[in-house]
Write an enzyme that holds these catalytic residues in place. Structure first.
Site, PDB file in Angstrom:
ATOM      1  N   SER A   1       0.829  -1.199   0.000  1.00 51.09           N
ATOM      2  CA  SER A   1       0.000   0.000   0.000  1.00 51.09           C
ATOM      3  C   SER A   1       0.873   1.262   0.000  1.00 51.09           C
ATOM      4  O   SER A   1       1.661   1.461  -0.917  1.00 51.09           O
ATOM      5  CB  SER A   1      -0.955  -0.043   1.194  1.00 51.09           C
ATOM      6  OG  SER A   1      -1.979   0.914   1.074  1.00 51.09           O
TER       7      SER A   1
ATOM      8  N   HIS B   1      -7.360  -5.829  -0.269  1.00 49.64           N
ATOM      9  CA  HIS B   1      -6.214  -4.918  -0.140  1.00 49.64           C
ATOM     10  C   HIS B   1      -5.125  -5.502   0.758  1.00 49.64           C
ATOM     11  O   HIS B   1      -3.941  -5.322   0.497  1.00 49.64           O
ATOM     12  CB  HIS B   1      -6.692  -3.572   0.422  1.00 49.64           C
ATOM     13  CG  HIS B   1      -5.652  -2.499   0.363  1.00 49.64           C
ATOM     14  ND1 HIS B   1      -5.135  -2.014  -0.820  1.00 49.64           N
ATOM     15  CD2 HIS B   1      -5.017  -1.815   1.356  1.00 49.64           C
ATOM     16  CE1 HIS B   1      -4.243  -1.079  -0.570  1.00 49.64           C
ATOM     17  NE2 HIS B   1      -4.148  -0.945   0.740  1.00 49.64           N
TER      18      HIS B   1
END
Length: 352
Positions: free
Chosen positions: A180, A330
């Site tokens: 991320s 994610h």
């Protein structure tokens, strides 16, 4: 009228108190559940468990939290697992390859634990919690003397670079693995390291920010931290099915994985999170030239924050480049640590 105001104030206080008590109850409940799941996965009775399970991949002897160290100069907690003696380079007496793991916004290095423990013992492993995150938050008062610039993507890149120079042997080649926001730091660090960086692995990178996302960042900037902390309390109120957890996982994530992430989300410091968000930069920011280094990008097919549909944004990357997708959200490093390791292993052509 005054009595009515005091009555309403009392109701508001009781409501907030009930929220915090509920949050504390969930924290204790989920921690007990996570600890129980870890112990079960470590037992010999569970060797047939899914190898992609974050908990199955965890090794108690290499537990990140229990084996971390503190760097008082840069006020960070870090984890260093040196290579086995058999892999020492004949000329330097040290390992020739080091994997560096960089977590994302609101994250901590413990999120890499399943993946870290899959890295063969002949390689050195290094990770850290940025100042104000994870174990660094517990060890240091990172609010004091910290400027927003230090907590920006560029500022964090500088700190990580200095910590690496201090703790990793100079002759080691480095494989940067970011998740991320950590992918933006890894990409920028790769340029600074030059030839010392052997490869770049980007997990669920945030490629670019659209207009609505930029506007949201500006709105959050204006919200006082105590008020935003209250919003975060509501955001995780529903426990394992709360928005704070759902936005990070696919529909196939286990209850244990959800419980662990809920705990880590709760531990994230609101002030530090906001400061990092204010200075965040995407991997493909217009002002940034992507490094010329072998790059592996892995995204989740159910990742709404960094969708795999943005693959075409990387079409200009030169040289050795691979874009791959796994069935995850994610937080793919928690959902599919074994599958991700296999992709890294194949891309780097590791010896074992």
């Amino acid at each position: 009228m005054i009595a009515l105001l005091f009555f309403l104030l009392g109701i508001a206080i009781l409501f907030l108190l009930s929220l915090y008590l509920h949050d504390a109850y969930l924290a204790v409940k989920f921690q007990m559940y996570v600890d129980q799941q870890k112990e079960q996965m470590r037992s010999h009775l569970n060797k047939q468990a899914d190898p992609n399970s974050f908990f199955f991949a965890t090794d108690l002897s290499k537990n990140v939290e229990e084996n971390c160290r503190l760097d008082y100069q840069y006020q960070v907690a870090y984890y260093l697992r040196t290579a086995a003696d058999t892999s020492f380079d004949k000329n330097t007496g040290r390992s020739s390859k080091t994997f560096v793991f960089l977590h994302g916004l609101g994250g901590q290095m413990a999120q890499f634990e399943g993946l870290i423990n899959l890295i063969p013992p002949e390689y050195t492993v290094f990770s850290l919690d940025y100042c104000g995150c994870g174990l660094s938050k517990r060890a240091f008062n990172s609010h004091l003397g910290r400027s927003p610039r230090e907590l920006s993507t560029e500022g964090l890149t500088t700190i990580v670079e200095k910590v690496i120079e201090k703790h990793i042997f100079p002759s080691d080649s480095i494989v940067l693995v970011g998740h991320s926001m950590g992918t933006s730091i890894a990409a920028r660090l790769a340029k600074r390291l030059g030839k010392k960086c052997e490869a770049l692995v980007l997990l669920a990178p945030k490629n670019c920010f659209n207009k609505s996302e930029l506007e949201l960042v500006q709105r959050i900037k204006k919200i006082p931290s105590p008020i935003f902390s209250l919003y975060r309390l509501f955001d995780r109120f529903q426990g394992l099915k709360s928005p704070s957890v759902n936005r990070c996982f696919s529909s196939k994530a286990t209850q244990a994985q959800r419980a662990q992430l809920w705990i880590w989300n709760r531990e994230s410091d609101t002030y530090v999170w906001k400061m990092m968000l204010m200075g965040i930069e995407s991997v493909l920011a217009s002002s940034f030239t992507f490094p010329s280094v072998p790059t592996l990008i892995i995204t989740g097919n159910e990742d709404s924050l960094s969708p795999s549909s943005e693959k075409e944004l990387y079409q200009d990357i030169q040289g050795d480049f691979s874009f791959q997708v796994v069935e995850a959200g994610h937080c793919l490093l928690m959902e599919k640590p074994y599958e991700i390791y296999q992709k890294i292993h194949n891309f780097l052509r590791l010896s074992s």
